[in-house]
Design an enzyme around this catalytic site. Structure first.
Site, PDB file in Angstrom:
ATOM      1  N   HIS A 393       7.214  28.110 -16.210  1.00 13.95           N
ATOM      2  CA  HIS A 393       6.569  26.897 -15.814  1.00 13.95           C
ATOM      3  C   HIS A 393       5.416  27.167 -14.949  1.00 13.95           C
ATOM      4  O   HIS A 393       4.330  26.453 -14.860  1.00 13.95           O
ATOM      5  CB  HIS A 393       7.571  26.087 -14.811  1.00 13.95           C
ATOM      6  N   ASP A 397       3.333  24.198 -18.944  1.00 12.88           N
ATOM      7  CA  ASP A 397       4.052  22.846 -18.539  1.00 12.88           C
ATOM      8  C   ASP A 397       4.997  22.275 -19.430  1.00 12.88           C
ATOM      9  O   ASP A 397       4.712  22.255 -20.664  1.00 12.88           O
ATOM     10  CB  ASP A 397       2.541  21.888 -18.336  1.00 12.88           C
TER      11      ASP A 397
END
Length: 422
Positions: A393, A397
């Site tokens: 992450h 995204d």
């Protein structure tokens, strides 16, 4: 002296106490260091080069025993490294004289493992355990005396002890063991446990997975795929596919093609963080996780975006076979930009795969189960599969991750999209 005894002695055990430095094979005699042959006849078997990133390994097991005949390039031992198992082979045909390393030793390239005699390759060696019971043997008078003398001394020493034990009556004492309190845990006895060293490959896998967990900000997103059309495609063309390409059409090639399409649509999934930079790869090397008896290995499909269904299936089958046989090379596992792990072959319904460093994402496939689904307003049974994408992450995204997984779902559910580039 060794040659003198070899002419008269045919029972090595008779003189083992006097000459522990001598070993006997049939009618030939071997010393502790070299065979009784000309100088330069003994050669060394050493650990070979193990790869650019591998500096040492563990001598896992010997495939031969001292006295065994070996051919040129015949494996005599195996070295287990962090990634693969490597054979130590005999450089010449001959007979193994002795091993100079032990199982469990840490070895490096060039470490001596065994001495091999070239001239003894034509001799027939018989180990002492292979002698037939009842076979007539001729023993020299000197050896007979050597055998008799220790036995008489041993009997004289043991006789008073035996007589003393016969005179003494055994004392029987009844002892009642204290009952453990209710608060004490009842642990199984140690005799029911086995402690074995952890293989180097398992250590390496454990280290990499823990480093991955500590480094990446891992997040997993899920989706489900209707496998009806892909399974029908395989069923309709499986015979013609085998006849033309010589390999079975599986589901994995469909998922590899779908993953390639997804990576082309979302290039960030194929990228990686390097320090404070992002490296975008304009090539797609798909790693396929393969579980073996020794641990997890991840061979790589090079330039997967340029391969057709048949080439993907052939490469997967070849790499999986090498992985299970332990013959896969370091080069065949190096690199990789994206990983696919198929836990469905073991019956896994759902999981959260761990990223394979230094990659930034991994796709998890799972088992196919028939479930009721609503299709065109009707509830019908459909073969469904859960798929999961674990991603870093820090780099990727949720939007890109969901779009990537949705692309895989679309392609698998309607493979015609690949032909029309839709």
């Amino acid at each position: 002296m060794a040659s003198t005894f070899a002419r008269f002695v045919r029972r090595p055990a008779a003189v083992s106490s006097l000459f522990p430095c001598l070993q006997f094979y049939g009618n030939s005699t071997q010393s502790c260091s070299v065979l009784l042959v000309e100088k330069g006849d003994v050669i060394e078997a050493v650990v070979p080069f193990m790869g650019e990133s591998i500096t040492d390994g563990t001598l896992a097991t010997f495939l031969k025993k001292p006295g065994d005949k070996v051919a040129v390039d015949e494996p005599i031992a195996q070295v287990e490294t962090d990634k693969v198992t490597i054979d130590v082979v005999s450089p010449e045909a001959g007979v193994i004289e002795r091993f100079v390393a032990k199982e469990g030793d840490t070895v490096t390239p060039g470490t001596k493992v065994a001495f091999i005699s070239k001239s003894a390759s034509s001799d027939t060696h018989v180990a002492p355990s292979e002698e037939k019971s009842g076979q007539d043997v001729s023993v020299s008078p000197l050896v007979k005396e050597v055998e008799k003398q220790p036995k008489v001394q041993s009997e004289d020493k043991e006789k008073p002890k035996v007589q003393a034990e016969l005179k003494e009556k055994p004392k029987v004492t009844s002892t009642t063991l204290p009952k453990p309190s209710a608060s004490e845990p009842q642990l199984p006895p140690k005799e029911r446990e086995r402690r074995v060293p952890m293989p180097r490959l398992r250590k390496r896998v454990a280290t990499r997975l823990k480093d991955s967990q500590n480094t990446f900000a891992m997040l997993t997103t899920f989706n489900e795929v209707d496998m009806t059309n892909l399974m029908k495609l395989r069923s309709d063309y499986k015979d013609a596919f085998v006849d033309k390409h010589g390999v079975k059409l599986g589901l994995m090639s469909g998922f590899v093609k779908a993953a390639v399409s997804g990576l082309q649509n979302q290039p960030i999934i194929n990228a990686v963080i390097d320090g404070e930079d992002i490296i975008y790869r304009d090539y797609i090397d798909v790693s396929i996780a393969v579980g073996t008896s020794k641990g997890l290995v991840v061979p790589v499909l090079r330039d997967a975006d340029k391969l057709n269904f048949a080439e993907i299936e052939k490469n997967i089958n070849s790499l999986a076979k090498k992985a299970n046989e332990g013959t896969i090379s370091i080069d065949e596992m190096a690199g990789g930009t994206f990983t696919i792990s198929n836990g469905g072959v073991y019956g896994s319904l759902l999981s959260t795969p761990i990223i394979n460093p230094p990659q930034a994402s991994i796709l998890g496939m799972h088992s196919i189960a028939s479930r009721p689904m609503v299709v065109d307003g009707q509830v019908v049974p459909r073969p469904m599969m859960y798929i999961a994408l674990t991603y870093d992450h820090r780099l990727i995204d949720g939007r890109e991750a969901v779009f990537f997984l949705k692309r895989i779902k679309d392609v698998v559910e309607d493979p015609r999209r690949l032909l029309l580039d839709l």
